[in-house]
Scaffold this motif. Structure first.
Motif, PDB file in Angstrom:
ATOM      1  N   VAL A 138       0.828  -1.212   0.000  1.00 56.71           N
ATOM      2  CA  VAL A 138       0.000   0.000   0.000  1.00 56.71           C
ATOM      3  C   VAL A 138       0.859   1.257   0.000  1.00 56.71           C
ATOM      4  O   VAL A 138       0.344   2.362  -0.238  1.00 56.71           O
ATOM      5  CB  VAL A 138      -0.958   0.015   1.212  1.00 56.71           C
ATOM      6  CG1 VAL A 138      -1.904  -1.165   1.173  1.00 56.71           C
ATOM      7  CG2 VAL A 138      -0.196   0.025   2.534  1.00 56.71           C
ATOM      8  N   ILE A 192      -3.874   2.588  -3.752  1.00 53.04           N
ATOM      9  CA  ILE A 192      -3.785   2.050  -2.394  1.00 53.04           C
ATOM     10  C   ILE A 192      -4.588   0.763  -2.279  1.00 53.04           C
ATOM     11  O   ILE A 192      -4.116  -0.251  -1.708  1.00 53.04           O
ATOM     12  CB  ILE A 192      -4.272   3.092  -1.372  1.00 53.04           C
ATOM     13  CG1 ILE A 192      -3.334   4.300  -1.345  1.00 53.04           C
ATOM     14  CG2 ILE A 192      -4.384   2.476   0.023  1.00 53.04           C
ATOM     15  CD1 ILE A 192      -3.841   5.460  -0.513  1.00 53.04           C
ATOM     16  N   PHE A 196      -3.207  -3.187  -1.573  1.00 56.95           N
ATOM     17  CA  PHE A 196      -3.721  -4.059  -0.517  1.00 56.95           C
ATOM     18  C   PHE A 196      -4.264  -5.359  -1.093  1.00 56.95           C
ATOM     19  O   PHE A 196      -4.024  -6.454  -0.549  1.00 56.95           O
ATOM     20  CB  PHE A 196      -4.812  -3.337   0.274  1.00 56.95           C
ATOM     21  CG  PHE A 196      -5.464  -4.173   1.323  1.00 56.95           C
ATOM     22  CD1 PHE A 196      -4.858  -4.350   2.562  1.00 56.95           C
ATOM     23  CD2 PHE A 196      -6.679  -4.799   1.088  1.00 56.95           C
ATOM     24  CE1 PHE A 196      -5.451  -5.131   3.541  1.00 56.95           C
ATOM     25  CE2 PHE A 196      -7.283  -5.576   2.053  1.00 56.95           C
ATOM     26  CZ  PHE A 196      -6.679  -5.747   3.283  1.00 56.95           C
TER      27      PHE A 196
END
Length: 243
Positions: A138, A192, A196
């Motif tokens: 991330v 982001i 993840f």
């Protein structure tokens, strides 16, 4: 399906328990950042330049009307690169490079009983093996996407410089005309989330590998496939919610 989702959530909870020794975890995070970020920089750079150039050429080809200003080419290339090409295509490439590496690494540790040895020694194996990878994902994926955006727009400039369809001045003017800052926000959120998704799904597949080397390869394949599908699904969800 719900059983697998429960195992996935439980694994994430275990991964982010309080670390036994912060310095050890920090060194692992730094190592994973170098592996994900620096290790992927080359392939992301090459892909981004060519995607930006191709997007610009195709946009210029479709805008054949004299009633449409040539500056539109720069604006369309900018928006498509920031919103879709750089974050999504970069994430799909990283799912293949980074995701398969994570799944095979953790899967190999599982089938060779190294994870069992860590648990016997009282080490939180999910926290030690998975959380540094997620944190690095991330953190570094958004940075790679920023590089991808810059190089994609540079690739577009190279394309118009090498052709006579659109002037470089019109292209640069189009990059700044009508700029909406929300596309940068959407791009950052996508990056982001993608970081993840790639690291957590592939780590999950590797952590629950059973069998031998053949199953390790199958886990890596599943991790990449599931990550790519989830990336496209999250692309749809984020675009629908924020645009």
């Amino acid at each position: 399906m719900f059983y697998s989702l429960g195992k996935y959530i439980l694994l994430l909870r275990l991964s982010f328990k309080k670390p036994e020794k912060f310095s050890v975890y920090w060194s692992e995070v730094m190592r994973e950042m170098v592996s994900i970020g620096i290790g992927s920089l080359g392939i992301i750079s090459i892909i981004s330049v060519f995607i930006g150039a191709v997007a610009t050429i195709q946009t210029a080809f479709q805008l054949v009307s004299d009633f449409i200003p040539k500056t539109v080419v720069g604006g369309i290339t900018r928006d498509s690169t920031i919103l879709e090409f750089s974050p999504t295509i970069s994430a799909l490439v990283l799912a293949g490079r980074v995701g398969s590496s994570i799944a095979s690494e953790i899967g190999t540790m599982r089938v060779t009983e190294q994870i069992d040895a860590l648990e016997i020694m009282g080490v939180n194996a999910p926290g030690y093996l998975i959380s540094p990878k997620i944190i690095a994902g991330v953190t570094m994926v958004p940075l790679l996407v920023i590089v991808s955006v810059v190089l994609g727009l540079t690739g577009g400039y190279i394309a118009v410089f090498a052709s006579s369809d659109v002037s470089t001045a019109d292209y640069l003017t189009g990059l700044s005309d009508g700029f909406n800052p929300v596309i940068v926000t959407v791009c950052g959120i996508k990056a982001i989330v993608y970081g993840f998704v790639i690291t957590s799904i592939c780590a999950y597949q590797g952590f629950y590998t059973e069998g031998g080397s053949l199953e390790v390869g199958q886990s890596a394949t599943r991790g990449v496939v599931y990550s790519c599908v989830m990336i496209l699904f999250m692309d749809l969800i984020i675009s629908r919610m924020l645009l």
